[in-house]
Design a protein around this motif. Sequence first.
Motif, PDB file in Angstrom:
ATOM      1  N   GLU A   1     114.881  -9.042  66.821  1.00 49.04           N
ATOM      2  CA  GLU A   1     114.256  -8.153  67.808  1.00 49.04           C
ATOM      3  C   GLU A   1     112.731  -8.215  67.728  1.00 49.04           C
ATOM      4  OE1 GLU A   1     116.490  -7.268  65.589  1.00 49.04           O
ATOM      5  OE2 GLU A   1     118.284  -6.887  66.797  1.00 49.04           O
ATOM      6  N   LYS A   2     112.201  -8.506  66.538  1.00 47.51           N
ATOM      7  CA  LYS A   2     110.740  -8.544  66.391  1.00 47.51           C
ATOM      8  C   LYS A   2     110.149  -9.919  66.676  1.00 47.51           C
ATOM      9  CE  LYS A   2     110.209  -4.604  63.376  1.00 47.51           C
ATOM     10  NZ  LYS A   2     110.237  -4.149  61.999  1.00 47.51           N
ATOM     11  N   GLY A   3     110.974 -10.844  67.099  1.00 48.99           N
ATOM     12  CA  GLY A   3     110.457 -12.147  67.513  1.00 48.99           C
ATOM     13  C   GLY A   3     110.397 -13.206  66.430  1.00 48.99           C
ATOM     14  N   PHE A   4     110.965 -12.932  65.259  1.00 47.60           N
ATOM     15  CA  PHE A   4     110.968 -13.952  64.206  1.00 47.60           C
ATOM     16  C   PHE A   4     112.186 -14.861  64.360  1.00 47.60           C
ATOM     17  CE2 PHE A   4     108.284 -10.673  62.435  1.00 47.60           C
ATOM     18  CZ  PHE A   4     107.269 -11.402  61.807  1.00 47.60           C
ATOM     19  N   GLN A   5     111.955 -16.144  64.191  1.00 45.84           N
ATOM     20  CA  GLN A   5     113.034 -17.133  64.278  1.00 45.84           C
ATOM     21  C   GLN A   5     114.183 -16.756  63.336  1.00 45.84           C
ATOM     22  OE1 GLN A   5     113.517 -20.181  66.079  1.00 45.84           O
ATOM     23  NE2 GLN A   5     115.497 -20.228  65.005  1.00 45.84           N
ATOM     24  N   LEU A   6     115.419 -16.899  63.822  1.00 43.38           N
ATOM     25  CA  LEU A   6     116.572 -16.699  62.932  1.00 43.38           C
ATOM     26  C   LEU A   6     116.720 -17.893  61.996  1.00 43.38           C
ATOM     27  CD1 LEU A   6     119.378 -15.174  65.215  1.00 43.38           C
ATOM     28  CD2 LEU A   6     117.689 -13.987  63.788  1.00 43.38           C
ATOM     29  N   ARG A   7     117.148 -17.625  60.780  1.00 40.24           N
ATOM     30  CA  ARG A   7     117.382 -18.675  59.773  1.00 40.24           C
ATOM     31  C   ARG A   7     118.772 -18.475  59.171  1.00 40.24           C
ATOM     32  NH1 ARG A   7     114.734 -17.368  53.941  1.00 40.24           N
ATOM     33  NH2 ARG A   7     116.836 -17.881  53.287  1.00 40.24           N
ATOM     34  N   PRO A   8     119.295 -19.458  58.473  1.00 36.45           N
ATOM     35  CA  PRO A   8     120.616 -19.254  57.856  1.00 36.45           C
ATOM     36  C   PRO A   8     120.545 -18.176  56.775  1.00 36.45           C
ATOM     37  CG  PRO A   8     119.904 -21.564  57.684  1.00 36.45           C
ATOM     38  CD  PRO A   8     118.747 -20.793  58.200  1.00 36.45           C
ATOM     39  N   HIS A   9     121.642 -17.441  56.618  1.00 37.16           N
ATOM     40  CA  HIS A   9     121.745 -16.453  55.534  1.00 37.16           C
ATOM     41  C   HIS A   9     122.168 -17.199  54.269  1.00 37.16           C
ATOM     42  CE1 HIS A   9     122.860 -13.284  52.969  1.00 37.16           C
ATOM     43  NE2 HIS A   9     124.109 -13.131  53.354  1.00 37.16           N
ATOM     44  N   VAL A  10     121.182 -17.894  53.706  1.00 37.64           N
ATOM     45  CA  VAL A  10     121.416 -18.710  52.516  1.00 37.64           C
ATOM     46  C   VAL A  10     120.269 -18.425  51.555  1.00 37.64           C
ATOM     47  CG1 VAL A  10     121.353 -21.095  51.674  1.00 37.64           C
ATOM     48  CG2 VAL A  10     122.676 -20.561  53.714  1.00 37.64           C
ATOM     49  N   VAL A  11     120.600 -18.291  50.268  1.00 35.20           N
ATOM     50  CA  VAL A  11     119.550 -18.084  49.265  1.00 35.20           C
ATOM     51  C   VAL A  11     119.008 -19.453  48.871  1.00 35.20           C
ATOM     52  CG1 VAL A  11     119.069 -17.248  46.929  1.00 35.20           C
ATOM     53  CG2 VAL A  11     120.630 -15.961  48.407  1.00 35.20           C
ATOM     54  N   TRP A  12     117.729 -19.672  49.138  1.00 37.58           N
ATOM     55  CA  TRP A  12     117.133 -20.965  48.803  1.00 37.58           C
ATOM     56  C   TRP A  12     116.568 -20.942  47.384  1.00 37.58           C
ATOM     57  CZ3 TRP A  12     114.526 -20.646  54.192  1.00 37.58           C
ATOM     58  CH2 TRP A  12     115.378 -21.213  55.147  1.00 37.58           C
ATOM     59  N   PHE A  13     116.323 -22.144  46.868  1.00 41.74           N
ATOM     60  CA  PHE A  13     115.719 -22.251  45.528  1.00 41.74           C
ATOM     61  C   PHE A  13     114.388 -21.510  45.529  1.00 41.74           C
ATOM     62  CE2 PHE A  13     118.713 -25.683  45.696  1.00 41.74           C
ATOM     63  CZ  PHE A  13     119.309 -25.588  44.459  1.00 41.74           C
ATOM     64  N   GLY A  14     114.202 -20.718  44.494  1.00 38.77           N
ATOM     65  CA  GLY A  14     112.956 -19.963  44.384  1.00 38.77           C
ATOM     66  C   GLY A  14     113.060 -18.577  45.002  1.00 38.77           C
ATOM     67  N   GLU A  15     114.148 -18.276  45.716  1.00 39.16           N
ATOM     68  CA  GLU A  15     114.302 -16.945  46.309  1.00 39.16           C
ATOM     69  C   GLU A  15     115.127 -16.043  45.389  1.00 39.16           C
ATOM     70  OE1 GLU A  15     113.913 -17.553  51.045  1.00 39.16           O
ATOM     71  OE2 GLU A  15     115.952 -17.755  50.290  1.00 39.16           O
ATOM     72  N   PRO A  16     114.922 -14.729  45.478  1.00 35.74           N
ATOM     73  CA  PRO A  16     115.726 -13.821  44.657  1.00 35.74           C
ATOM     74  C   PRO A  16     117.209 -13.872  45.042  1.00 35.74           C
ATOM     75  CG  PRO A  16     113.994 -12.629  45.865  1.00 35.74           C
ATOM     76  CD  PRO A  16     113.976 -14.033  46.357  1.00 35.74           C
ATOM     77  N   VAL A  17     118.059 -13.480  44.092  1.00 36.40           N
ATOM     78  CA  VAL A  17     119.514 -13.446  44.322  1.00 36.40           C
ATOM     79  C   VAL A  17     119.918 -11.967  44.335  1.00 36.40           C
ATOM     80  CG1 VAL A  17     121.759 -14.206  43.414  1.00 36.40           C
ATOM     81  CG2 VAL A  17     119.752 -15.653  43.105  1.00 36.40           C
ATOM     82  N   PRO A  18     119.907 -11.342  45.497  1.00 39.15           N
ATOM     83  CA  PRO A  18     120.091  -9.884  45.548  1.00 39.15           C
ATOM     84  C   PRO A  18     121.427  -9.410  44.981  1.00 39.15           C
ATOM     85  CG  PRO A  18     119.474 -10.751  47.710  1.00 39.15           C
ATOM     86  CD  PRO A  18     119.710 -11.930  46.837  1.00 39.15           C
ATOM     87  N   ASN A  19     122.465 -10.230  45.054  1.00 40.46           N
ATOM     88  CA  ASN A  19     123.776  -9.781  44.563  1.00 40.46           C
ATOM     89  C   ASN A  19     123.964  -9.988  43.063  1.00 40.46           C
ATOM     90  OD1 ASN A  19     124.708  -8.752  46.938  1.00 40.46           O
ATOM     91  ND2 ASN A  19     125.752 -10.629  47.587  1.00 40.46           N
ATOM     92  N   LEU A  20     122.930 -10.478  42.382  1.00 42.30           N
ATOM     93  CA  LEU A  20     123.097 -10.776  40.957  1.00 42.30           C
ATOM     94  C   LEU A  20     123.458  -9.545  40.113  1.00 42.30           C
ATOM     95  CD1 LEU A  20     123.007 -13.127  38.933  1.00 42.30           C
ATOM     96  CD2 LEU A  20     120.654 -12.444  38.449  1.00 42.30           C
ATOM     97  N   PRO A  21     122.779  -8.405  40.274  1.00 35.19           N
ATOM     98  CA  PRO A  21     123.146  -7.243  39.444  1.00 35.19           C
ATOM     99  C   PRO A  21     124.598  -6.806  39.654  1.00 35.19           C
ATOM    100  CG  PRO A  21     121.040  -6.874  40.553  1.00 35.19           C
ATOM    101  CD  PRO A  21     121.620  -8.129  41.129  1.00 35.19           C
TER     102      PRO A  21
END
Length: 231
Positions: free
Chosen positions: A139-159
Amino acid sequence: MKKLVVLSGAGVSAESGISTFRDSGGLWEQYRIEEVATPEAWEANFEMVLEFYNMRRKNVLEVKPNQAHIDIAELENTFDVHVITQNIDDLHERAGSSKVLHLHGEILLAKSSNPATLHQEEEYYPINEGVIKKGETCEKGFQLRPHVVWFGEPVPNLPIAEEIVSTADILLVIGTSLNVYPAANLLYYTKPQCEIYLIDPNQVNVSHDLNVKVIQEKATSGMKTFKNFIQ
Ligand SMILES: NC(=O)c1ccc[n+]([C@@H]2O[C@H](COP(=O)([O-])OP(=O)(O)OC[C@H]3O[C@@H](n4cnc5c(N)ncnc54)[C@H](O)[C@@H]3O)[C@@H](O)[C@H]2O)c1
């Protein structure tokens, strides 16, 4: 009911026809990881990254769960089964597993690339006809990207994964080289009495501190051996 936690990786989907990561013949040999699976890659050439994941999504939509996914789902008849997967495909769900936690995202969903919300983003978008197109935005105009955790990104489901593993009676590690952190560290969250099994046709390095029973077989035949051990 005993709690059986499955930690799966790319190898569990190999016999369905999805390439693994580091195996010879693996998908990633044809690409440099930093060209497709990092935030820097997205910055440098987001169209190429979209294209790469669009191809992988097409592959996921074409294949079916194999007997290993099905056997894991059927363990729910006997155990309280929790699947923690590094895979971005949905083959565990399609095989019937009811509790699946994706550590590295889900390729069948999109999310906004808005840097301000990227790591708290709770809103995912369905993907029409399996393809994220250039110009498809939130809605804010940012390009959609895949819902994939890339190298170097946090892993929110880890805890959540750490919590699940810490109360397992049995941990089954299947089809993962344990080369990708922090997922590989999850084995160390088991309680001392937890039985740990590892299914992989190749040798996987695990610490001798952990008492791991190794079943050196492919996922489908390894699951048969595993079921004999535990039932
Ligand atoms: N299906 C998918 O969603 C998929 C595919 C490729 C990569 N990935 C991503 O790549 C990263 C890879 O780490 P990883 O440890 O999951 O994969 P990996 O490629 O590093 O390791 C795969 C492991 O599977 C084993 N293997 C190969 N064929 C097998 C079979 N038939 N049965 C059982 N095991 C087999 C290999 O020996 C290896 O140890 C993860 O982040 C994951 O998200 C996902």
